[in-house]
Design an enzyme around this catalytic site. Sequence first.
Site: not given
Ligand code: NAD
Length: 516
Positions: A273, A307
């Site tokens: 997602e 999102c």
């Molecule tokens: P992010 O990608 O920075 O982090 C998300 C998660 O990934 C965190 O828990 C982080 O610690 C983890 N993470 C970071 N590096 C990683 C790696 N190398 N391997 C595995 N996990 C890792 O995102 P964010 O800034 O927390 O959230 C915002 C983003 O999330 C936006 O792009 C938003 O659109 C998206 N989002 C999408 C949905 C959806 O349902 N499509 C819902 C909510 C947020």
Amino acid sequence: MQSTDGPLLIDSDPQFAFLKDLGLNADNKGVFNGSWCGSGEIVTSVCPFNGKPIARVQQGTKEEYNTAVENSIEAWHDWAKIPGPKRGEIVRQIGDALREKKTELGKLLSVEVGKILPEGEGEIQEFVDVCDYAVGLSRMFGGNVFPSERPGHALLEQWNPIGLVGVITAFNFPIAVYGWNTSLSLACGNTVLWKGAPSTPLVSVAITKIMTETLIKNGISPAVCTMVNGGADIGEAMSHDNRIPLLSFTGSTEVGNKVGTAVQKRFGRSLLELGGNNAIIVMEDADLDMVVPAVLFASVGTTGQRCTTTRRLIVHESVHNQVLERLKKAYQQVRIGNPLEADTLYGPMHSQMGIDLYDKAVADAQAQGAKLEYGGKRIDRDGFYVEPTIMSGLKHDADIVHTETFAPILYILKTKSLEEAISWNNEVKQGLSSSLFTQNLERIFQWMGPHGSDCGVVNVNIPTSGAEIGGAFGGEKHTGGGRESGSDAWKQYMRRSTCTINYSKELPLAQGIKFE
Ligand code: NAD
């Protein structure tokens, strides 16, 4: 500015005393792997509306992560044996426990994520709703029975639990997204290992306490719901871990790409997602009295950090100026303030990082030809506040318009026709949510059909954000293709067995093959 020094708000500010009712303290253990532990890095949770430290959480080490995986797999054997409806009963009790704490948990989202109270409580309600949905599901996930081509044979599908489900969540919907995944996983007979965002550790601890207390009360191993606070190190360990057959990841497209690739490499299953770049199209026959509040909610709500936030507003040239002027007036009326106060509509961004992204996007957009119509600056007060912002004059294919900036910036574009607007809607890499405002039936069906919106969420006369839990939620293309929550999303949390049973005394082969 953000500070991790100074007195912790949980002890020093009466506004934060409610956190203790959620089992939180000044110093918290950030891992539940069957019991509470945590001997890794200590992180300080910072309050977005004043930039001050709330409380500390000690994250997990790789060894503690490993124990969480082992214990959750161990717990799975018994959990999967419990009949589905009985597992559903546990999920019902979890929903009840969340209902009881809805106010406190909603406030926790306000102080740790920065959401206004109604949105914070709405997120808890979403978890409660999905629990209700999962209770029903626990009696209903059925397979098909097909007519067999062979006499004396039965051909049917049985759905089985998949095992340990890993759940990695983003900062902006830490409770609801965990709730979608976990309610369905539990009802389907899986155990769960959760890694929340490093900047929302208190949410992870408080929710896990509620989950595990309910399990213990029912004599069930609490390792059914494990949790490890950590950053990319723990996320990467989960991506590469063969013991996790399904990894659900919610976050940015950039990180999701890495996660999806790593999981695919080991032939695991991922549910992605990822980012959105959502558009609302407004045609000349739209009801503008509905358009203005809808766009306002979808572009300014959650301070542009959903999102599904509307980032592109594509308006027919004949009503473009009118919509822009009305929208600017509506933006002026948005009450900006402390998210805990009842009349606040617009709170802070989650962190300093969000502010930096906002500043950069405003500057980049101007360099690419944008005119600032509203906002564009930081707000001079404590915490992470920026003005909700509207920009016009950009080309539909400008780089910045095609970028998801996770901030309250709306680009307004002028279009000549629905066909052109649909092509602009679809030309970005992301494919999450989209909306069309029109009164014309033919246009509505064009929008929903094969040459309409290519997004996972295709709305008419409502905003791009604010999905109900009954429909499957997710998006196409660089949004990852995953579907969570309602409809038949549960199938992703199970493994399908196609079973053929011969109850005759003969051994006929399929396709009439003779092998004598
Ligand atoms: P992010 O990608 O920075 O982090 C998300 C998660 O990934 C965190 O828990 C982080 O610690 C983890 N993470 C970071 N590096 C990683 C790696 N190398 N391997 C595995 N996990 C890792 O995102 P964010 O800034 O927390 O959230 C915002 C983003 O999330 C936006 O792009 C938003 O659109 C998206 N989002 C999408 C949905 C959806 O349902 N499509 C819902 C909510 C947020």
